[in-house]
Design an enzyme around this catalytic site. Structure first.
Site, PDB file in Angstrom:
ATOM      1  N   ARG A  76     -35.845  86.257  91.344  1.00 52.56           N
ATOM      2  CA  ARG A  76     -35.257  85.137  90.599  1.00 52.56           C
ATOM      3  C   ARG A  76     -36.309  84.342  89.832  1.00 52.56           C
ATOM      4  O   ARG A  76     -36.006  83.653  88.871  1.00 52.56           O
ATOM      5  CB  ARG A  76     -34.500  84.221  91.562  1.00 52.56           C
ATOM      6  CG  ARG A  76     -33.470  83.338  90.862  1.00 52.56           C
ATOM      7  CD  ARG A  76     -32.725  82.435  91.828  1.00 52.56           C
ATOM      8  NE  ARG A  76     -33.612  81.573  92.551  1.00 52.56           N
ATOM      9  CZ  ARG A  76     -33.656  81.437  93.875  1.00 52.56           C
ATOM     10  NH1 ARG A  76     -32.847  82.144  94.633  1.00 52.56           N
ATOM     11  NH2 ARG A  76     -34.505  80.627  94.440  1.00 52.56           N
ATOM     12  N   TYR A 129     -19.765  74.377  69.032  1.00 53.17           N
ATOM     13  CA  TYR A 129     -19.079  75.522  69.663  1.00 53.17           C
ATOM     14  C   TYR A 129     -18.091  74.998  70.714  1.00 53.17           C
ATOM     15  O   TYR A 129     -18.456  74.184  71.556  1.00 53.17           O
ATOM     16  CB  TYR A 129     -20.171  76.388  70.312  1.00 53.17           C
ATOM     17  CG  TYR A 129     -19.746  77.626  71.036  1.00 53.17           C
ATOM     18  CD1 TYR A 129     -19.092  78.661  70.392  1.00 53.17           C
ATOM     19  CD2 TYR A 129     -20.039  77.774  72.393  1.00 53.17           C
ATOM     20  CE1 TYR A 129     -18.739  79.820  71.069  1.00 53.17           C
ATOM     21  CE2 TYR A 129     -19.698  78.929  73.076  1.00 53.17           C
ATOM     22  CZ  TYR A 129     -19.043  79.946  72.398  1.00 53.17           C
ATOM     23  OH  TYR A 129     -18.701  81.087  73.078  1.00 53.17           O
ATOM     24  N   ASP A 201     -28.452  74.098  69.190  1.00 54.61           N
ATOM     25  CA  ASP A 201     -27.928  75.458  69.327  1.00 54.61           C
ATOM     26  C   ASP A 201     -28.274  76.161  68.018  1.00 54.61           C
ATOM     27  O   ASP A 201     -27.702  75.866  66.973  1.00 54.61           O
ATOM     28  CB  ASP A 201     -26.413  75.418  69.566  1.00 54.61           C
ATOM     29  CG  ASP A 201     -25.812  76.799  69.787  1.00 54.61           C
ATOM     30  OD1 ASP A 201     -26.364  77.789  69.274  1.00 54.61           O
ATOM     31  OD2 ASP A 201     -24.762  76.891  70.471  1.00 54.61           O
ATOM     32  N   LYS A 226     -25.598  87.357  70.592  1.00 53.13           N
ATOM     33  CA  LYS A 226     -25.262  87.595  69.190  1.00 53.13           C
ATOM     34  C   LYS A 226     -26.336  88.482  68.541  1.00 53.13           C
ATOM     35  O   LYS A 226     -26.350  89.661  68.772  1.00 53.13           O
ATOM     36  CB  LYS A 226     -25.113  86.250  68.480  1.00 53.13           C
ATOM     37  CG  LYS A 226     -24.146  85.281  69.209  1.00 53.13           C
ATOM     38  CD  LYS A 226     -22.708  85.737  69.162  1.00 53.13           C
ATOM     39  CE  LYS A 226     -21.775  85.010  70.122  1.00 53.13           C
ATOM     40  NZ  LYS A 226     -21.768  83.563  70.083  1.00 53.13           N
TER      41      LYS A 226
HETATM   42  C1  LIG Z   1     -21.283  82.709  71.153  1.00 55.29           C
HETATM   43  C2  LIG Z   1     -21.941  81.398  71.057  1.00 55.29           C
HETATM   44  C3  LIG Z   1     -22.367  80.738  72.203  1.00 55.29           C
HETATM   45  C4  LIG Z   1     -22.117  81.268  73.594  1.00 55.29           C
HETATM   46  O1  LIG Z   1     -22.725  82.465  73.848  1.00 55.29           O
HETATM   47  P1  LIG Z   1     -22.165  83.421  75.023  1.00 55.29           P
HETATM   48  O2  LIG Z   1     -23.250  84.378  75.248  1.00 55.29           O
HETATM   49  O3  LIG Z   1     -20.891  84.003  74.497  1.00 55.29           O
HETATM   50  O4  LIG Z   1     -21.912  82.540  76.219  1.00 55.29           O
HETATM   51  C5  LIG Z   1     -23.011  79.534  72.049  1.00 55.29           C
HETATM   52  N1  LIG Z   1     -23.230  78.996  70.835  1.00 55.29           N
HETATM   53  C6  LIG Z   1     -22.828  79.594  69.716  1.00 55.29           C
HETATM   54  C7  LIG Z   1     -23.100  78.970  68.399  1.00 55.29           C
HETATM   55  C8  LIG Z   1     -22.163  80.818  69.784  1.00 55.29           C
HETATM   56  O5  LIG Z   1     -21.737  81.408  68.653  1.00 55.29           O
END
Ligand SMILES: *Cc1c(COP(=O)(O)O)cnc(C)c1O
Length: 411
Positions: A76, A129, A201, A226
């Site tokens: 971990r 988001y 973000d 992504k």
């Molecule tokens: C998809 C997304 C997230 C979350 O990511 P996950 O891996 O699906 O939890 C957070 N912020 C943005 C801008 C996103 O497009």
């Protein structure tokens, strides 16, 4: 291993992807993507850092056990695979330390929980988001943290919303689904003056097209799911901190016990190697598709900061070095069956959540009922597109077929 701690970085305009100059051992971004987080000599010459699967790490002596004084102590707390990705992301985003989380949302909750306590107030963009919003309105509220959503176009005006107990500002630029560009440097200035943390973000830009630390951010989050992973086959989150936020982020993530799976980490490392060429193509293709869609009679507006006509274009040009393949389209008003006919007749654009993979996607969205600081009144149905790596000529033909099906369903 190309260690992010030992490299000197300066701001420069000569590198379009990250504002870092190549000098004395530091390389340009394309080169970093290939070499960051790799040390073949430590792995018998194999090019890629292998997948270490592990919980227990054996100690040689009682003294070693008692002091815990060795590089790896428990699964971990880190493995060579995890460290490889952490160091590569920190280097690319221009932070000093990255920690991983099992999803993008887990990275967001870990980062927020690292800084807040009962009685705190936080400022979050109204265009954030949606699951981030649910976290603020749910768990954080129960823990005694109050959220105010702010108009993403507020810029320096955010100062008027800062209270005595405000702890942090959470930005996401461009906004999820609606793509408003925020003036992050102006917000950062307020944060510095008022002693607030600034968390961003940064998923849309990826680590390549925006260096949030240069804009004054303390913590940058990626949904690695992504573009970093890039193939729609793994979930992952990254949290990258500057020097000031480093310890809080480390402690927060460790307290929550967040660990990214070894296979997912490997897939992210693999995705990283081609991130530069993929993103360039996503950007180029998305721009062409966005321009083509803008000219269609069925389309009211396209929301994509890389378009010159976009209201956020100037900020995008100033703060970003590229654009990704994600944008939205507002159609002129049509009846639901016509929209359904359009979506269901597409063969190359899949309908589904997430984005950042090699394939094109489309999802309809409706923001009615949850924005609180701003009004969202689209002229007609809203669609979010992700432009994949297909040939744009085929993508245009697919959408043209969809528009024909839409017309047939209308008449
Ligand atoms: C998809 C997304 C997230 C979350 O990511 P996950 O891996 O699906 O939890 C957070 N912020 C943005 C801008 C996103 O497009």
């Amino acid at each position: 291993m190309a260690s992010f701690d030992s490299e000197t970085r300066t701001d420069s305009k000569d590198n379009p992807s990250g504002g870092e100059t190549a000098h004395e051992g530091a390389h340009h971004t394309a080169t970093r993507l290939v070499h960051a987080g790799r040390d073949p000599k430590a792995h018998e010459g194999f090019v890629n850092t292998p997948v270490y699967r592990g919980s227990t790490v054996l100690f040689e002596t009682v003294a070693e056990l008692e002091t815990g004084n060795r590089r790896y102590t428990y699964g971990r707390k880190g493995t060579p695979t995890i460290e490889a990705l952490e160091s590569a992301i920190a280097e690319l985003e221009g932070g000093v330390r990255t920690v991983l989380a099992p999803s993008g949302l887990a990275a967001i909750s870990s980062a927020l929980l690292a800084f807040v306590e009962a009685g705190d107030h936080i400022l979050v963009s109204d265009s954030v988001y949606r699951p981030t919003r649910l976290l603020c309105d749910g768990l954080l509220k129960r823990l005694g943290v109050e959220t105010t959503y702010y108009d993403p176009l507020l810029g320096a005006g955010i100062e008027a919303l800062v209270r005595e107990n405000t702890r942090l500002v959470f930005v996401e630029s461009p906004g999820s689904q609606t793509f408003e560009m925020q003036d992050i440097p102006a917000i950062a200035k307020v944060c510095r003056a008022r002693g607030l943390w600034l968390i961003a973000d940064n998923t849309w830009a990826s680590p390549l097209y925006c260096n949030p630390f240069r804009l004054g951010v303390d913590v940058s989050i990626q949904a690695g799911t992504k573009y970093v992973v890039g193939h729609a086959d793994a979930m992952l989150g990254t949290i990258t901190a500057n020097e000031r936020a480093r310890n809080a982020i480390l402690r927060g993530n460790q307290a929550l016990g967040l660990v990214a799976g070894s296979e997912e980490v490997y897939l992210a490392l693999r995705g990283l190697r081609t991130l530069g060429v993929r993103l360039e193509r996503h950007w180029q293709a998305a721009l062409e598709m966005a321009e083509w869609l803008s000219a269609r009679p069925e389309v009211a507006r396209v929301l994509y900061p890389a378009l010159e006509s976009d209201p956020g274009h100037d900020i995008w040009r100033r703060d970003y070095t590229g654009a990704s393949g994600l944008f939205s389209v507002i159609l002129k008003p049509i009846a639901k069956p016509a929209l359904v006919a359009f979506l269901e007749s597409l063969t190359l654009f899949g309908m589904g959540y997430s984005w950042g993979g090699y394939e094109s996607l489309v999802v309809p969205f409706d923001l009615h009922g949850y924005r609180t600081a701003t009004q969202w009144r689209p002229e007609g149905p809203a669609l979010r597109f992700h432009i994949g790596l297909e040939d744009v000529r085929d993508l245009k033909r697919d959408l043209a077929r969809g528009f024909a099906a839409m017309a047939a369903a209308t008449s």
